[in-house]
Design a protein around this motif. Structure first.
Motif, PDB file in Angstrom:
ATOM      1  N   ARG A 140       0.838  -1.195   0.000  1.00 36.43           N
ATOM      2  CA  ARG A 140       0.000   0.000   0.000  1.00 36.43           C
ATOM      3  C   ARG A 140       0.876   1.249   0.000  1.00 36.43           C
ATOM      4  O   ARG A 140       1.883   1.316   0.709  1.00 36.43           O
ATOM      5  CB  ARG A 140      -0.915   0.030   1.233  1.00 36.43           C
ATOM      6  CG  ARG A 140      -1.966  -1.043   1.255  1.00 36.43           C
ATOM      7  CD  ARG A 140      -3.050  -0.764   0.220  1.00 36.43           C
ATOM      8  NE  ARG A 140      -4.104  -1.755   0.278  1.00 36.43           N
ATOM      9  CZ  ARG A 140      -4.092  -2.896  -0.389  1.00 36.43           C
ATOM     10  NH1 ARG A 140      -3.061  -3.174  -1.183  1.00 36.43           N
ATOM     11  NH2 ARG A 140      -5.086  -3.753  -0.298  1.00 36.43           N
ATOM     12  N   GLU A 144      -3.066   5.475  -1.614  1.00 42.43           N
ATOM     13  CA  GLU A 144      -4.150   4.498  -1.534  1.00 42.43           C
ATOM     14  C   GLU A 144      -4.851   4.534  -0.179  1.00 42.43           C
ATOM     15  O   GLU A 144      -6.016   4.137  -0.069  1.00 42.43           O
ATOM     16  CB  GLU A 144      -3.592   3.092  -1.781  1.00 42.43           C
ATOM     17  CG  GLU A 144      -3.115   2.862  -3.207  1.00 42.43           C
ATOM     18  CD  GLU A 144      -2.455   1.506  -3.368  1.00 42.43           C
ATOM     19  OE1 GLU A 144      -2.997   0.668  -4.122  1.00 42.43           O
ATOM     20  OE2 GLU A 144      -1.399   1.275  -2.749  1.00 42.43           O
ATOM     21  N   LEU A 145      -4.157   4.997   0.838  1.00 44.45           N
ATOM     22  CA  LEU A 145      -4.720   4.987   2.184  1.00 44.45           C
ATOM     23  C   LEU A 145      -5.248   6.343   2.635  1.00 44.45           C
ATOM     24  O   LEU A 145      -6.016   6.423   3.587  1.00 44.45           O
ATOM     25  CB  LEU A 145      -3.671   4.503   3.199  1.00 44.45           C
ATOM     26  CG  LEU A 145      -3.119   3.092   2.980  1.00 44.45           C
ATOM     27  CD1 LEU A 145      -2.082   2.765   4.040  1.00 44.45           C
ATOM     28  CD2 LEU A 145      -4.238   2.059   3.004  1.00 44.45           C
ATOM     29  N   ALA A 180      -6.169  -2.457   5.577  1.00 45.19           N
ATOM     30  CA  ALA A 180      -4.928  -3.024   5.037  1.00 45.19           C
ATOM     31  C   ALA A 180      -4.363  -4.082   5.980  1.00 45.19           C
ATOM     32  O   ALA A 180      -3.935  -5.163   5.547  1.00 45.19           O
ATOM     33  CB  ALA A 180      -3.912  -1.916   4.795  1.00 45.19           C
ATOM     34  N   LEU A 188       3.995  -0.866   3.713  1.00 44.41           N
ATOM     35  CA  LEU A 188       3.466   0.473   3.500  1.00 44.41           C
ATOM     36  C   LEU A 188       4.594   1.391   3.061  1.00 44.41           C
ATOM     37  O   LEU A 188       5.574   1.579   3.789  1.00 44.41           O
ATOM     38  CB  LEU A 188       2.824   1.018   4.778  1.00 44.41           C
ATOM     39  CG  LEU A 188       1.653   0.220   5.372  1.00 44.41           C
ATOM     40  CD1 LEU A 188       1.063   0.971   6.558  1.00 44.41           C
ATOM     41  CD2 LEU A 188       0.588  -0.038   4.330  1.00 44.41           C
TER      42      LEU A 188
END
Length: 694
Positions: free
Chosen positions: A518, A522-523, A538, A551
């Motif tokens: 990720r 995206e977060l 996630a 991440l």
């Protein structure tokens, strides 16, 4: 709602309709609107009532008083005669319904009248002479028409009465309206069905509740939620056997993950019927949330003695309260008291299916026995599904790359494959794979997801060489220990391009584990609280798939809280720290800004590994490999000397130069080295020359 206009002869030969119309006109005062000073408000209704001689005013002068007297005499005679019978088909069907749901005679009479009112044009025309009727007057109006005690009618129409609880008939209490609009039947087709042919009462629900299609999958196809199924399957088997009430299961997950198929597989496993609440009518039009709840009520009454489950799919229109800020409330909230009682007392176990759990009142959620999330299957299962669904349309490598798309739901693949197969005789064999990818990507992008790029490697790079990473940690030893431990929190830090993200892919390949990767984009969300939810999701996905979670740019979520200006900056860090603490797998975080990370986060990492610029011997080794890959020959001593003066090279610089060569080929090694110099010249705070000779 469509009306059914029948011939006048049919209406004349229906004594019960004639009686009801006379009572509407003369007992309830409808004649005031029907009989005007010079004519009738509706000539067709006058013809049916035998008043045709007053329609031709040239032969006879219109006499309103005489017309009223004729209708009064007709009503007096009709009231003295035995009450006409209902049409035989309607009478038989009403009697069957009464036995099924427990209606008394008053309730049967009201339902029969409402069905005729919705089906027969003459009766509807007569009722229209009353103009609009207030909700408070409905009971007295029906009592007059049906010659029943008003108190009995009021009881029959109550929310707790059989008619309302079964969903067969409810009173629209939203305001004054014509009589037909105030008496709301189960569905648009109900009147046609109950007056059309003698049938089993269950057939009267066919446009609102229908048998579900046979299952195409088995519970083995849902092994990625096996933990939930080990509870759900025996629980449903037990409650069905015991006939327990108040059993409700909430299943949610992204579109296309097979939620409805899971319900069908469960029913097949338990060898029971599965009946679906319809979301559209026979014309393909969407059915409102309130009407679907009415169908659900009816199903609970009609199928409580059957070995069955109910499937209530697409419940977003029932529960979603997402537009409440604009003054609108969900159907569930408007019917909250009733729905809460239903979720505690329903007699047929129900599977409620939704694409999302967001926006649902917790007061509802706590009444479900189980809440089961059905995510997109993990990679190994996606690959198996792809092989079974479209192995004839793409090779193994392509399917492996497609399986790497974490947002690729099974239904998307199956639909795309079916389209390609339907035109396979019209396209070349070589184009089938590209058509499959094109269709899949259009669906993914329409859902806001990234498409599949076949140019990307299907997994971690096989040619990744940890010997070219400038770190003082023995990465082979770490790999060996992780094979035993399978749990660690690792922070990779250093300049961009030094191989941090690629290390995560390499480690996943070495440990034979899936990788959930990720990035901050995206977060992140502009909505408060949504980033925290994405972070939690996630970690949950990595736990489900027993995957390594990596991440990138983690400094965005672990920024030092001492400098926070907004509350959400603190909550994001807190969420990340909480998830890191409880995560039992391998978590890898990468950052280019180690100095900005919160001290509490640094303490939680088991390993902090710095990946720095290439050492001189590593840079030379990578130059040799790149020259070989690009067919540029062997670098000279002067080439190596020029390379040594660059000072801040990374593996990413060589990768960038290699990509550039595809579009603007290097004519010599010197041109390659120059390109590397240009890459490094753009770096801020670039390092000084390494100062070595080869």
């Amino acid at each position: 709602m469509a009306r059914h206009y029948l011939s006048h002869r049919h209406c004349v030969n229906s004594p019960i309709i004639h009686l009801w119309v006379l009572r509407i006109l003369m007992s309830l005062g409808g004649h005031r609107n029907f009989i005007r000073s010079r004519d009738f408000s509706d000539d067709e209704l006058a013809e049916v009532l035998g008043l045709g001689k007053w329609l031709d005013t040239e032969d006879r002068e219109f006499d309103a008083a005489e017309v009223k007297k004729v209708l009064t005499d007709q009503l007096r005679l009709a009231n003295k005669s035995p009450t006409p019978a209902l049409p035989p088909i309607l009478k038989a069907n009403i009697e069957r319904l009464a036995m099924r749901v427990g209606m008394n005679q008053v309730e049967c009479s009201i339902l029969a009248f409402a069905a005729m009112l919705h089906h027969e044009d003459t009766l509807d025309k007569g009722a229209d002479t009353l103009s609009v009727i207030a909700t408070s007057d409905i009971a007295s109006v029906l009592a007059k028409i049906l010659d029943l005690p008003t108190s009995d009618v009021r009881t029959a129409l109550a929310n707790q009465g059989v008619l309302a609880r079964s969903g067969l008939l409810t009173v629209d209490r939203s305001g004054a309206a014509p009589l037909r609009s105030k008496l709301d039947l189960l569905s648009n087709q109900f009147a046609d069905a109950i007056l059309g042919t003698e049938t089993d009462p269950l057939n009267l629900l066919r446009d609102t509740v229908a048998p579900s299609p046979p299952a195409r999958l088995s519970l083995q196809d849902f092994s990625h939620i096996n933990e939930a199924l080990t509870i759900l399957r025996p629980y449903l088997a037990r409650v069905i056997k015991e006939g327990r009430s108040g059993v409700n299961i909430f299943i949610y997950g992204p579109p296309g993950t097979g939620k409805s198929e899971l319900a069908r597989a469960l029913a097949a496993e338990l060898r029971c019927e599965l009946l679906e609440i319809a979301s559209e009518d026979d014309d393909g039009d969407a059915v409102s949330g309130e009407r679907r709840l009415r169908a659900y009520r009816a199903a609970q009454c009609f199928f409580d003695q059957r070995h069955a489950l109910l499937l209530f799919d697409e419940v977003e229109d029932i529960f979603s309260n997402g537009i409440a800020q604009f003054g609108n409330r969900s159907t569930a909230v408007r019917c909250k008291a009733w729905l809460n009682r239903t979720l505690e007392n329903n007699r047929v176990p129900t599977l409620w299916v939704s694409n999302s759990i967001q926006g649902i009142d917790p007061a509802f959620m706590r009444r479900f026995d189980l809440q089961i999330e059905l995510p997109i299957p993990p990679r190994h299962q996606r690959e198996r599904i792809l092989q079974s669904v479209c192995s004839d349309l793409a090779d193994t490598r392509t399917l492996a790359i497609m399986a790497g798309a974490e947002t690729l739901a099974p239904a998307v693949v199956e639909r795309a494959a079916n389209v390609v197969r339907s035109i396979r005789t019209d396209i070349d064999d070589d184009h089938r794979t590209s058509a499959l990818i094109w269709l899949t990507n259009r669906s993914l992008e329409a859902q806001g997801h990234r498409g599949i790029d076949l140019s990307e490697a299907a997994g971690s790079p096989e040619d990744y060489d940890i010997a070219l990473l400038n770190t003082d940690v023995d990465l082979d030893t770490i790999k060996a220990n992780l094979l035993k431990q399978a749990s660690a929190r690792i922070c990779l830090y250093g300049p961009p391009g030094t191989g941090k993200s690629a290390f995560g892919r390499w480690l996943a390949l070495q440990l034979e584990k899936p990788l959930v990767l990720r990035s901050v984009s995206e977060l992140s969300s502009k909505w408060v609280g949504e980033s925290e939810k994405a972070i939690a999701a996630a970690f949950r996905q990595a736990e489900r798939e027993r995957a390594i979670l990596m991440l990138d740019e983690v400094d965005s979520f672990l920024r030092n809280r001492a400098g926070a200006r907004e509350v959400w900056e603190v909550t994001q860090v807190n969420e990340m720290l909480t998830r890191m603490e409880s995560f039992e797998g391998i978590f890898i975080a990468s950052t280019n800004l180690m100095d900005s990370i919160d001290p509490a986060a640094l303490r939680r990492f088991d390993l902090k590994i710095e990946l720095d610029y290439l050492r001189p011997e590593q840079a030379k080794q990578l130059l040799l490999r790149t020259c070989h890959t690009l067919n540029l020959g062997e670098p000279t001593q002067n080439d190596c000397l020029q390379l040594s003066r660059i000072g801040c090279l990374t593996p990413g610089d060589f990768a960038s130069a290699t990509r550039r060569h595809r579009f603007s080929p290097f004519g010599s090694i010197n041109a390659l080295v120059t390109a590397l110099q240009m890459e490094c010249a753009l770096k801020p705070n670039r390092a000084q020359s390494m100062g070595f000779l080869s």
